[in-house]
Design a protein around this motif. Structure first.
Motif, mmCIF file in Angstrom:
data_model
loop_
_atom_site.group_PDB
_atom_site.id
_atom_site.type_symbol
_atom_site.label_atom_id
_atom_site.label_comp_id
_atom_site.label_asym_id
_atom_site.label_seq_id
_atom_site.Cartn_x
_atom_site.Cartn_y
_atom_site.Cartn_z
ATOM 1 N N ASP A 1 0.847 -1.181 0.000
ATOM 2 C CA ASP A 1 0.000 0.000 0.000
ATOM 3 C C ASP A 1 0.889 1.240 0.000
ATOM 4 N N GLU A 2 0.474 2.255 -0.737
ATOM 5 C CA GLU A 2 1.249 3.490 -0.815
ATOM 6 C C GLU A 2 0.312 4.663 -0.561
ATOM 7 N N LEU A 3 0.529 5.323 0.561
ATOM 8 C CA LEU A 3 -0.255 6.505 0.888
ATOM 9 C C LEU A 3 0.599 7.738 0.651
ATOM 10 N N PRO A 4 0.010 8.818 0.137
ATOM 11 C CA PRO A 4 0.799 10.032 -0.071
ATOM 12 C C PRO A 4 1.230 10.639 1.259
ATOM 13 N N GLN A 5 2.358 11.316 1.248
ATOM 14 C CA GLN A 5 2.821 11.982 2.458
ATOM 15 C C GLN A 5 1.922 13.166 2.776
ATOM 16 N N VAL A 6 1.798 13.433 4.063
ATOM 17 C CA VAL A 6 1.015 14.578 4.524
ATOM 18 C C VAL A 6 1.924 15.488 5.336
ATOM 19 N N ALA A 7 1.455 16.695 5.631
ATOM 20 C CA ALA A 7 2.245 17.659 6.385
ATOM 21 C C ALA A 7 2.746 17.033 7.675
ATOM 22 N N GLY A 8 4.041 17.251 7.974
ATOM 23 C CA GLY A 8 4.632 16.738 9.195
ATOM 24 C C GLY A 8 5.144 15.314 9.098
ATOM 25 N N GLY B 1 16.735 16.296 9.960
ATOM 26 C CA GLY B 1 16.264 16.554 11.321
ATOM 27 C C GLY B 1 15.163 17.581 11.432
ATOM 28 N N LYS B 2 14.783 18.212 10.333
ATOM 29 C CA LYS B 2 13.741 19.236 10.354
ATOM 30 C C LYS B 2 12.461 18.669 9.751
ATOM 31 N N VAL B 3 11.342 18.760 10.502
ATOM 32 C CA VAL B 3 10.057 18.282 10.014
ATOM 33 C C VAL B 3 9.545 19.258 8.957
ATOM 34 N N GLU B 4 9.242 18.738 7.796
ATOM 35 C CA GLU B 4 8.744 19.566 6.684
ATOM 36 C C GLU B 4 7.222 19.523 6.656
ATOM 37 N N GLY B 5 6.622 20.630 6.340
ATOM 38 C CA GLY B 5 5.165 20.693 6.159
ATOM 39 C C GLY B 5 4.372 20.963 7.398
#
Length: 142
Positions: free
Chosen positions: A125-132, A138-142
């Motif tokens: 299964d492949e789910l799209p990435q979401v914010a955070g 080391g830096k959280v994007e979104g």
């Protein structure tokens, strides 16, 4: 990133009202009753002038055989809300109603022009990435 076997691609072309290529799930007695088998249906180009697209799964006993619709599987999409580039259709797994070893997608409705769709039976299964969800150095994007 998922690995996709070219033999499991149900659609990889312009959106059109027609049947897609046949895909054999011949390793399974009743494919829909196995462990969840991931299914991806997403748009790679947004159609213009499409008002409603219906995607159905059809099944047959053999390649080139007589295909019937899988009961209860009709995904209706609208151009603005459901067919943006990268948007996945709201089906993640092969439905339990798939009882035959050969499947294909059927697209109908007002499909418009310029749209493209990709669909395949996936390995995972492949789910799209979401914010955070994405971390870069080391830096959280979104």
């Amino acid at each position: 990133m998922s690995i996709i076997d070219s033999h499991n691609v149900l659609w990889d072309e312009a959106l059109a009202a027609k049947d897609g290529p046949e895909v054999g799930l011949t390793s399974f007695l009743i494919p829909g009753r196995e462990e969840p088998i991931p299914l991806m249906v997403k748009f790679t180009a947004k159609p213009s002038s499409a008002s409603s697209v219906v995607i159905k799964i059809k099944q047959a006993d053999k390649k080139g055989g007589s295909y019937q619709e899988v009961p209860g599987v009709a995904i209706t999409l609208t151009a603005d809300a459901d067919m943006a580039v990268g948007k996945r259709a709201p089906i993640r797994f092969l439905p339990p109603g798939v009882t035959k070893p050969w499947i294909r997608l059927n697209v109908s409705g007002t499909v418009g022009t310029g749209g493209k769709m990709f669909a395949a039976v996936m390995r995972e299964d492949e789910l799209p990435q979401v914010a955070g969800q994405y971390i870069d150095k080391g830096k959280v994007e979104g």
